[in-house]
Design a protein around this motif. Structure first.
Motif, PDB file in Angstrom:
ATOM      1  N   UNK A   1       0.846  -1.197   0.000  1.00  0.00           N
ATOM      2  CA  UNK A   1       0.000   0.000   0.000  1.00  0.00           C
ATOM      3  C   UNK A   1       0.881   1.245   0.000  1.00  0.00           C
ATOM      4  N   UNK A   2       0.752   2.116  -0.982  1.00  0.00           N
ATOM      5  CA  UNK A   2       1.590   3.328  -1.007  1.00  0.00           C
ATOM      6  C   UNK A   2       1.169   4.330   0.057  1.00  0.00           C
ATOM      7  N   UNK A   3       2.107   5.130   0.489  1.00  0.00           N
ATOM      8  CA  UNK A   3       1.852   6.089   1.559  1.00  0.00           C
ATOM      9  C   UNK A   3       0.821   7.140   1.173  1.00  0.00           C
ATOM     10  N   UNK A   4       0.641   7.385  -0.127  1.00  0.00           N
ATOM     11  CA  UNK A   4      -0.318   8.414  -0.556  1.00  0.00           C
ATOM     12  C   UNK A   4      -1.751   7.893  -0.655  1.00  0.00           C
ATOM     13  N   UNK A   5      -1.969   6.622  -0.395  1.00  0.00           N
ATOM     14  CA  UNK A   5      -3.335   6.077  -0.434  1.00  0.00           C
ATOM     15  C   UNK A   5      -4.052   6.499   0.848  1.00  0.00           C
ATOM     16  N   UNK A   6      -4.957   7.471   0.731  1.00  0.00           N
ATOM     17  CA  UNK A   6      -5.588   8.064   1.913  1.00  0.00           C
ATOM     18  C   UNK A   6      -6.442   7.065   2.683  1.00  0.00           C
ATOM     19  N   UNK A   7      -7.066   6.141   1.978  1.00  0.00           N
ATOM     20  CA  UNK A   7      -7.947   5.187   2.647  1.00  0.00           C
ATOM     21  C   UNK A   7      -7.173   4.065   3.316  1.00  0.00           C
ATOM     22  N   UNK A   8      -6.138   3.554   2.649  1.00  0.00           N
ATOM     23  CA  UNK A   8      -5.529   2.310   3.120  1.00  0.00           C
ATOM     24  C   UNK A   8      -4.138   2.454   3.716  1.00  0.00           C
ATOM     25  N   UNK A   9      -3.468   3.594   3.541  1.00  0.00           N
ATOM     26  CA  UNK A   9      -2.167   3.763   4.185  1.00  0.00           C
ATOM     27  C   UNK A   9      -2.282   3.663   5.712  1.00  0.00           C
ATOM     28  N   UNK A  10      -3.302   4.267   6.337  1.00  0.00           N
ATOM     29  CA  UNK A  10      -3.429   4.085   7.794  1.00  0.00           C
ATOM     30  C   UNK A  10      -3.702   2.634   8.189  1.00  0.00           C
ATOM     31  N   UNK A  11      -4.449   1.912   7.352  1.00  0.00           N
ATOM     32  CA  UNK A  11      -4.715   0.495   7.604  1.00  0.00           C
ATOM     33  C   UNK A  11      -3.415  -0.297   7.576  1.00  0.00           C
ATOM     34  N   UNK A  12      -2.605  -0.024   6.555  1.00  0.00           N
ATOM     35  CA  UNK A  12      -1.340  -0.739   6.423  1.00  0.00           C
ATOM     36  C   UNK A  12      -0.391  -0.403   7.566  1.00  0.00           C
ATOM     37  N   UNK A  13      -0.327   0.863   7.939  1.00  0.00           N
ATOM     38  CA  UNK A  13       0.578   1.281   9.002  1.00  0.00           C
ATOM     39  C   UNK A  13       0.221   0.623  10.329  1.00  0.00           C
ATOM     40  N   UNK A  14      -1.070   0.463  10.565  1.00  0.00           N
ATOM     41  CA  UNK A  14      -1.531  -0.138  11.816  1.00  0.00           C
ATOM     42  C   UNK A  14      -1.573  -1.661  11.762  1.00  0.00           C
ATOM     43  N   UNK A  15      -1.339  -2.230  10.586  1.00  0.00           N
ATOM     44  CA  UNK A  15      -1.461  -3.684  10.447  1.00  0.00           C
ATOM     45  C   UNK A  15      -2.889  -4.158  10.629  1.00  0.00           C
ATOM     46  N   UNK A  16      -3.837  -3.294  10.312  1.00  0.00           N
ATOM     47  CA  UNK A  16      -5.250  -3.601  10.537  1.00  0.00           C
ATOM     48  C   UNK A  16      -5.819  -4.493   9.441  1.00  0.00           C
ATOM     49  N   UNK A  17      -7.006  -5.024   9.715  1.00  0.00           N
ATOM     50  CA  UNK A  17      -7.720  -5.900   8.783  1.00  0.00           C
ATOM     51  C   UNK A  17      -6.851  -7.085   8.343  1.00  0.00           C
ATOM     52  N   UNK A  18      -6.132  -7.649   9.292  1.00  0.00           N
ATOM     53  CA  UNK A  18      -5.248  -8.772   8.988  1.00  0.00           C
ATOM     54  C   UNK A  18      -6.045  -9.998   8.563  1.00  0.00           C
ATOM     55  N   UNK A  19      -5.608 -10.630   7.484  1.00  0.00           N
ATOM     56  CA  UNK A  19      -6.278 -11.836   6.987  1.00  0.00           C
ATOM     57  C   UNK A  19      -6.178 -12.983   7.979  1.00  0.00           C
ATOM     58  N   UNK A  20      -5.222 -12.912   8.903  1.00  0.00           N
ATOM     59  CA  UNK A  20      -5.036 -13.996   9.872  1.00  0.00           C
ATOM     60  C   UNK A  20      -5.992 -13.910  11.048  1.00  0.00           C
ATOM     61  N   UNK A  21      -6.700 -12.789  11.199  1.00  0.00           N
ATOM     62  CA  UNK A  21      -7.581 -12.596  12.345  1.00  0.00           C
ATOM     63  C   UNK A  21      -9.006 -13.043  12.015  1.00  0.00           C
ATOM     64  N   UNK A  22      -9.619 -13.900  12.836  1.00  0.00           N
ATOM     65  CA  UNK A  22     -10.985 -14.371  12.567  1.00  0.00           C
ATOM     66  C   UNK A  22     -12.006 -13.246  12.425  1.00  0.00           C
ATOM     67  N   UNK A  23     -11.802 -12.135  13.120  1.00  0.00           N
ATOM     68  CA  UNK A  23     -12.769 -11.039  13.053  1.00  0.00           C
ATOM     69  C   UNK A  23     -12.842 -10.398  11.671  1.00  0.00           C
ATOM     70  N   UNK A  24     -11.856 -10.710  10.822  1.00  0.00           N
ATOM     71  CA  UNK A  24     -11.857 -10.155   9.475  1.00  0.00           C
ATOM     72  C   UNK A  24     -12.346 -11.145   8.436  1.00  0.00           C
TER      73      UNK A  24
END
Length: 205
Positions: free
Chosen positions: A67-90
């Motif tokens: 995810x590139x740093x200029x992606x306003x929607x997903x750069x924060x997701x990537x930085x936080x490691x959020x929405x991980x495919x390994x987590x059952x909640x996702x």
């Protein structure tokens, strides 16, 4: 909410249930009614022989890194490691996994097409009609409708099986924006249309 639609052809139709996963449903004040209506849509699709497809958003570490740093929607997701495919909640909500197995695609951007193999899969199955439902209305629903319309799919949106943290934005999209490219109906109308198609259908899942 519109409640009329022309006839459905089960072998050429797919129900797309999009982003209905714990981590995103938690953003809604009342996710229960959306899940209940999604289950109704599932049952109607199964009875009519309409293929069910789940779309979820989740990231591997490699996806986060891409995810590139200029992606306003997903750069924060990537930085936080959020929405991980390994987590059952996702994963898709367990209540929507109780029926027959359904095809699932995992995306790493907003719409259901751009980072998935969804379009080739639909073409291979001879599907030209999509019945869309999910969260958020201003996210995956809007983006998928726009791209699917450009790909010449016939589109139906189940308005009461969609939701958004901003109820006014949801209403505006359903009443003024999405009808330019899709027919808007409620789950009761879909149940009726699927029921009318069911006698000639043969289940595909």
């Amino acid at each position: 909410m519109a409640s009329q639609t022309s006839a459905l052809h089960p072998g050429r139709t797919a129900l797309l249930l999009m982003d209905l996963q714990h981590s995103l449903l938690a953003a809604l004040p009342e996710p229960g009614p959306v899940l209940e209506r999604a289950q109704r849509a599932q049952r109607a699709a199964l009875a009519a022989g309409i293929r069910e497809i789940h779309v979820r958003v989740a990231f591997t570490p490699q996806d986060h890194a891409a995810v590139p740093a200029h992606n306003k929607a997903f750069a924060p997701v990537a930085e936080a490691g959020a929405l991980s495919a390994a987590e059952p909640e996702n994963d898709v909500h367990p209540l929507l996994r109780e029926g027959a197995p359904a095809h699932t695609v995992t995306k790493t951007r907003v719409g259901a097409f751009s980072t998935t193999s969804l379009d080739p899969f639909l073409r291979e199955q001879g599907i030209d009609t999509l019945v869309l439902a999910g969260i958020f209305t201003s996210g995956v629903v809007l983006s998928t409708v726009r791209e699917a319309a450009d790909r010449d799919y016939r589109l139906l949106v189940l308005g009461d099986v969609c939701a958004d943290p901003d109820p006014q934005l949801h209403r505006t999209l359903m009443e003024s924006v999405l009808p330019m490219q899709a027919d808007i109906l409620d789950v009761a109308a879909f149940e009726a249309a699927a029921g009318a198609a069911a006698p000639a259908a043969s289940p595909t899942r």
